[in-house]
Design an enzyme around this catalytic site. Structure first.
Site, PDB file in Angstrom:
ATOM      1  N   HIS A   1      39.392  11.641  -4.703  1.00 54.97           N
ATOM      2  CA  HIS A   1      38.959  12.444  -3.558  1.00 54.97           C
ATOM      3  C   HIS A   1      38.520  11.493  -2.455  1.00 54.97           C
ATOM      4  O   HIS A   1      38.206  10.336  -2.701  1.00 54.97           O
ATOM      5  CB  HIS A   1      37.840  13.427  -3.914  1.00 54.97           C
TER       6      HIS A   1
ATOM      7  N   ASP B   1      26.515   7.265  -8.891  1.00 55.94           N
ATOM      8  CA  ASP B   1      27.504   8.285  -8.571  1.00 55.94           C
ATOM      9  C   ASP B   1      27.841   9.079  -9.820  1.00 55.94           C
ATOM     10  O   ASP B   1      27.071   9.078 -10.794  1.00 55.94           O
ATOM     11  CB  ASP B   1      28.742   7.660  -7.918  1.00 55.94           C
TER      12      ASP B   1
ATOM     13  N   GLY C   1      24.774  11.401 -11.212  1.00 55.57           N
ATOM     14  CA  GLY C   1      25.685  12.114 -10.330  1.00 55.57           C
ATOM     15  C   GLY C   1      26.282  13.335 -11.001  1.00 55.57           C
ATOM     16  O   GLY C   1      26.389  14.410 -10.396  1.00 55.57           O
TER      17      GLY C   1
END
Length: 612
Positions: free
Chosen positions: A11, A155, A186
């Site tokens: 992404h 993350d 994350g």
């Protein structure tokens, strides 16, 4: 040395160009394709970077990719084996994609380069791969204004690492500790994002924005059942409550049973329960981040902290680090998510692979204010707007600023497109929608009539750097809108007992300060300091607004609607202008009023994009 950094295929694909250690250009593919979080190979972003640098692809010395697909595939296989036979359906869906595309990314990137650029670039010798968390760490340390720093990356997951710590000194960067998948702060936050009915890898900021409307009632339930947090901030997730290792969802039935409600449907009304859940996971996240920050300062003694990774976009947690004074200085990569990995891959290659010397750029840093995207000169703007059918007048700067200030003071929303486009998820005064922060109705107006999004979503204040401590409880640079601070006591409004007793979304319309449009329900604000050195035009506009009103603050939100990437070109800006209730548009020195436009060009933007 000319190095192109790439991130792609998951992404937020992006490209970045580094020439002799200087960041020349960087942009996300979504800004060109107009597809939010576009994960495809960043062909258009790559072309832009080359054009900005005046280069052909064959002029590059190296291309650097932001992670290592073989290590990621190893993690995928080991996870499926560890949880077998659970997860077979997920395994069956993932393998064809990996075996057909993702595993052979050297070939995939090479074929894209050959097809799109008719290039003979040697991807066997000149395509390098950095590790995911190393790319994040490099993106945070090397552009920072520090000779030495602790670098904390958090993350969802890279190859194996989910949280990592690196030590940066000069041109050296060394990862010294990691927490590995499936234990991830994350993914914990994303699991609650999913549970609250928002999109994973897109809606996490909604959870953060919703949290102040709730009470953190479920913190102890989370700590007792879902995550074990140690005093130093290290943690382990109880996989009995999650489904992301083997399934097609983030959480399972046991997760829902713990809190007593099913997963919220995206179109289901938000209740006090959902707000309390958001407040609880936000509080847990802040506590983990603070424990990590404290323990690393005590362990290393280093006074400077750099942050990167998607969790570094949690500006509330960042603000807690700054407020507590754990470090003397904190610097956060403005493109902390995967897009910033393109910058980090190029920087890691330049310094770590080839040992180039580093000169610290401390005025103010090496990111050029994140203004690294395309810009358009005035003749080009005039041509593009004319061809789009726009009616406009061209004004000199002084007349332009006066006209904008007058419109803002009248409560109008102003689309503002100037200079180079920002790199990263935040609009920083180059592709922004502006408003008067003193207005008690501006937040609701911008959310519902302009942005077409949920009413609770907060807006940020852009403030002249020289006045930030007069209006907020902070006296530090926050150029990238990544630090939350409280509104100064002297600017607050005391609530009545009846107002203080309100719950949830009822709090929204209670003015709390002299700048209610940017003051959240807990008296906080996501501050952007505006420096004359990095954005003189935006600084001049806010200065003119201060001269007229006494207020050195403007409402700043990204120039787009919900689900749309931030505008890139004058045509993008005009379309968004014609598809929303923005009353005034400024592109360069061109001033447009909605009432002057051809009504036949009006667009229905409310349903033009897939909701985020």
């Amino acid at each position: 040395m000319k190095i192109l950094g790439l991130s792609a295929f998951y992404h937020d694909s992006a490209a970045a160009l580094l020439v002799d250690g200087k960041l020349i250009a960087a942009a996300q593919e979504e800004r060109f394709s107009r597809k939010k979080h576009d994960a495809e190979f960043p062909t258009q972003a790559l072309k832009y970077c080359l054009e900005e640098g005046g280069l052909a692809l064959d002029d590059l010395d190296y291309i650097a990719f932001y992670d290592k697909p073989f290590l990621k595939f190893e993690r995928l296989l080991e996870t499926y084996v560890a949880f077998a036979p659970r997860g077979f359906n997920s395994f069956r869906m993932a393998m064809p994609v990996w075996l057909g595309e993702k595993l052979f990314q050297r070939h995939l990137i090479g074929s894209q380069v050959k097809d799109q650029f008719a290039s003979g670039f040697d991807t066997k010798e000149k395509l390098l791969f950095s590790e995911h968390h190393l790319s994040h760490a490099a993106s945070a340390f090397y552009p920072s204004p520090f000779e030495e720093a602790v670098v904390l990356t958090m993350d969802g997951v890279g190859e194996w690492a989910t949280t990592s710590v690196a030590r940066g000194s000069g041109n050296m960067l060394e990862v010294i500790k990691e927490i590995h998948f499936p234990h991830s702060i994350g993914l914990l936050y994303s699991a609650f994002t999913y549970y609250l009915g928002f999109k994973v890898n897109s809606g996490e900021y909604k959870v953060m924005g919703l949290a102040p409307y709730g009470e953190p009632k479920y913190v102890q339930s989370i700590l007792n059942n879902i995550i074990d947090v140690k005093p130093d901030g290290s943690f382990r997730l109880n996989q009995d409550y999650f489904n992301y290792c083997t399934g097609l969802t983030m959480t399972n039935d046991r997760f829902a049973a713990l809190f007593g409600e099913a997963v919220r449907e995206p179109d289901e009304q938000l209740t006090q329960f959902h707000m309390d859940i958001a407040a609880s996971v936000q509080a847990v996240t802040e506590e983990i981040v603070l424990r990590l920050a404290r323990s690393l300062r005590a362990e290393t003694g280093i006074p400077n902290l750099c942050l990167a990774g998607g969790v570094a976009l949690n500006c509330v947690a960042n603000g807690k680090i700054v407020k507590e004074g754990i470090y003397d200085n904190v610097w956060i990569q403005p493109a902390s998510g995967d897009a910033g990995g393109a910058v980090g891959a190029a920087l890691a290659t330049h310094y770590m692979n080839f040992g180039n010397s580093r000169t610290v750029q401390n005025q103010p840093d090496g990111m050029s204010g994140a203004y690294l995207g395309p810009e358009f000169d005035q003749p080009d703007i005039i041509r593009r707007l004319t061809e789009a059918g726009a009616h406009f007048e061209v004004l000199e700067d002084d007349d332009l600023y006066d006209s904008i200030v007058a419109a803002l003071a009248e409560g109008k929303a102003v689309g503002w497109m100037q200079g180079r486009m920002e790199f990263g998820p935040r609009a920083l005064g180059a592709r922004s929608i502006l408003g008067d922060p003193r207005s008690e109705t501006m937040q609701k107006t911008l959310n519902l009539r302009v942005k077409h999004r949920e009413s609770f979503r907060p807006f940020a204040p852009s403030i002249l750097r020289e006045h930030v401590s007069d209006w907020f409880d902070i006296d530090a640079d926050s150029p990238y809108m990544l630090i939350v601070a409280d509104v100064a006591d002297g600017k607050r409004r005391t609530m009545t007992d009846e107002e203080a007793a309100l719950f949830g979304i009822e709090k929204l319309n209670v003015p709390r300060s002299e700048i209610p449009a940017v003051t959240h329900v807990d008296y906080s604000a996501r501050v952007q300091t505006v420096d004359k050195r990095t954005n003189p035009r935006y600084h001049a506009l806010i200065s003119r607004f201060k001269e007229a009103t006494g207020c050195p603050v403007l409402v700043n939100t990204s120039f787009n609607v919900r689900g749309e990437p931030i505008v890139c070109t004058p045509e993008d800006a005009f379309r968004c202008f014609m598809g929303t209730d923005i009353e005034v548009l400024v592109v360069g020195n061109c001033l447009l009023h909605k009432n002057d436009q051809n009504s036949a060009l009006k667009l229905d933007y409310k349903n033009a994009f897939e909701l985020d």
